[in-house]
Scaffold this active site. Structure first.
Site, mmCIF file in Angstrom:
data_model
loop_
_atom_site.group_PDB
_atom_site.id
_atom_site.type_symbol
_atom_site.label_atom_id
_atom_site.label_comp_id
_atom_site.label_asym_id
_atom_site.label_seq_id
_atom_site.Cartn_x
_atom_site.Cartn_y
_atom_site.Cartn_z
ATOM 1 C CG LEU A 272 31.049 45.384 31.458
ATOM 2 C CD1 LEU A 272 32.543 45.442 31.769
ATOM 3 C CD2 LEU A 272 30.639 46.566 30.588
ATOM 4 C CB ALA A 296 34.748 41.567 36.802
ATOM 5 N N GLY A 300 29.053 41.149 39.777
ATOM 6 C CA GLY A 300 27.988 41.479 38.847
ATOM 7 C C GLY A 300 28.431 42.463 37.785
ATOM 8 C CE LYS A 301 33.203 45.862 40.144
ATOM 9 N NZ LYS A 301 34.621 46.053 40.598
ATOM 10 C CB VAL A 302 32.217 40.528 33.730
ATOM 11 C CG1 VAL A 302 32.317 39.612 32.515
ATOM 12 C CG2 VAL A 302 33.150 41.725 33.573
#
Length: 348
Positions: A272, A296, A300-302
Site C-alpha cells: 500500500l 504492516a 510487506g503490506k505497507v
C-alpha cells in the site's frame, strides 16, 4: 555517536487555531499543524487528498463494525457514488443494516443503561445507545431471502458477484442502499464474512427449505487479488479494522507469493502506497484492528515510504468530518478504476 540536532526531530511549528468562519476543509488542513489526535486527523485528511489525486492508485475501503446502525451508511454510499473508492470490503452488518433504513424503517436513540430484559420483551434489539424493532429488522432479512429465491438453486458466486446481483435487485425495487449504489457505480463489494449478519440468517432459512446457494470464498479472494495484480499502485482507507482490514492487506501478501511461486521472482512487493486508518483499538493487545501501519511494513503490506496515518478516534466522529471536508474542498477523484470485469460471469 553523532550528536543530535534540532533538525533531526523538529517537523515544523505548532500553529494555534484561531476561531473564524471557514470550511471544514480549511479547518482539517489547519488541524494538521496542531497536536495529538487533532493533528493525526488533519494529517490523515491531507493523505486522503493526495490519494484521491493520484491517477495510478486503486483505492480499497475496509469497513468494519456496525456503522450503518450509527447513521454512517449514507456517507459510505456518497464515497462510493462519487468514486472516491474503487473497491469496498465490508462486514455483512454494514451492508445489511443500512437496508433497514433504506426500506423506510428507523433506528432509535436510547440509553446505554436501558433495561435489556424489557427490550427483549418488546422485541427491540440494542446496539449500545441505539435500538431497532426486531420485527422490522426481520423484514430486511426477509427481503434478502426473497432475493435469494430469484437465484438458481446450487448456483455458485463470489461475495462480490452475489452482492452485485443483490444491488441490481434493490436498485430495481427503488431501495437505495450501499450495495445498490455500488451496483450503479460499478464498484465491487466484497464481504468475506457475509454470513455473519442478516445475510446468513436469510440464506440459512432458504437453505433449510432446499434453496441452496454457494458462496465460493476462494473465488472471492482470487477476484480481490486479481484487482491487486492488475493495479499499478494500491491504497487503502480503513474504518476500524478486523476482517475487512486484513482481507485488503492480504492482497499485498498474495501479490508477493504469486510472484515467488508462479514466476520465481523473489523479494517482490506491491505494498500500500497511501493508507489511513480510523480506529479505537490499541496495538498492545496484538489484534489486527489495533496493529500499527508500521508493523504492516514488516509483512510487506505497507510501503516503508508510504504516506500513512492511524487516527485513534471513533469513526462516528471522523467520518462525518472528513466526508464534509472533502465535499467542501472541491477535490474530485482523479481517474477512478473500471472494475466491471469482476462481474463478467453474472452480467446478463
Amino acid at each position: 555517536m553523532a550528536r543530535w540536532k534540532a533538525v533531526d526531530f523538529i517537523l515544523g511549528e505548532v500553529k494555534s487555531i484561531d476561531v473564524r468562519e471557514r470550511s471544514l476543509h480549511e479547518l482539517l488542513l489547519s488541524m494538521a499543524d496542531t497536536a495529538f489526535q487533532g493533528r493525526a486527523l488533519g494529517e490523515a485528511y491531507k493523505i486522503l487528498l493526495d490519494m484521491f489525486s493520484d491517477p495510478d492508485t486503486t483505492i480499497f475501503l475496509g469497513l468494519a463494525g456496525s456503522m450503518s446502525t450509527a447513521g454512517m451508511w449514507r456517507i459510505i454510499k456518497w464515497l462510493v457514488e462519487n468514486r472516491y473508492v474503487d473497491v469496498l470490503v465490508s462486514t455483512g452488518a454494514n451492508i445489511s443494516e443500512d437496508i433497514v433504513e433504506a426500506m423506510g424503517f428507523k433506528y432509535y436513540k436510547t440509553y446505554p443503561t436501558v433495561d435489556d430484559s424489557k427490550l427483549l420483551e418488546l422485541k427491540y434489539d440494542r446496539f449500545y445507545d441505539t435500538v431497532v424493532n426486531e420485527l422490522e429488522y426481520r423484514q430486511m432479512e426477509n427481503l434478502i431471502g426473497e432475493f435469494i429465491e430469484t437465484l438458481p438453486k446450487d448456483s455458485v458466486y463470489s461475495s462480490a458477484e452475489f452482492l452485485y446481483l443483490f444491488g441490481k435487485y434493490l436498485n430495481e425495487k427503488g431501495i437505495d442502499s450501499i450495495v445498490s449504489a455500488a451496483y450503479r457505480a460499478g464498484v465491487p463489494v466484497f464481504s468475506p464474512a457475509l454470513v455473519d449478519s442478516g445475510y446468513g440468517i436469510a440464506a440459512l432459512l432458504k437453505y433449510r427449505k432446499g434453496h441452496r446457494i454457494v458462496l465460493d470464498m476462494v473465488k472471492d479472494f482470487a477476484q480481490l487479488v486479481e484487482i491487486g495484480l492488475r493495479s499499478e499502485k494500491l491504497s487503502a482507507i480503513y474504518i476500524g479494522g478486523g476482517v475487512p482490514k486484513d482481507y485488503v492487506n492480504l492482497v499485498t501478501v498474495a501479490n508477493t507469493l504469486i510472484a515467488e511461486y508462479e514466476k520465481g521472482v523473489h523479494d517482490y512487493y506491491k505494498p500500500l502506497e497511501y493508507v489511513v486508518q480510523f480506529t479505537t483499538d490499541a496495538p498492545q493487545w496484538g489484534g489486527l484492528s489495533g496493529a500499527t501501519l508500521e508493523e504492516a511494513v514488516s509483512w510487506g503490506k505497507v510501503s516503508p515510504r508510504a504516506k500513512k496515518k492511524v487516527v485513534y478516534v471513533d469513526a462516528t466522529i471522523a467520518l462525518p468530518l472528513v466526508a464534509h471536508g472533502i465535499a467542501s474542498s472541491g477535490v474530485k477523484r482523479v481517474k477512478p478504476k473500471d472494475l466491471k470485469w469482476v462481474f463478467n460471469e453474472v452480467v446478463k
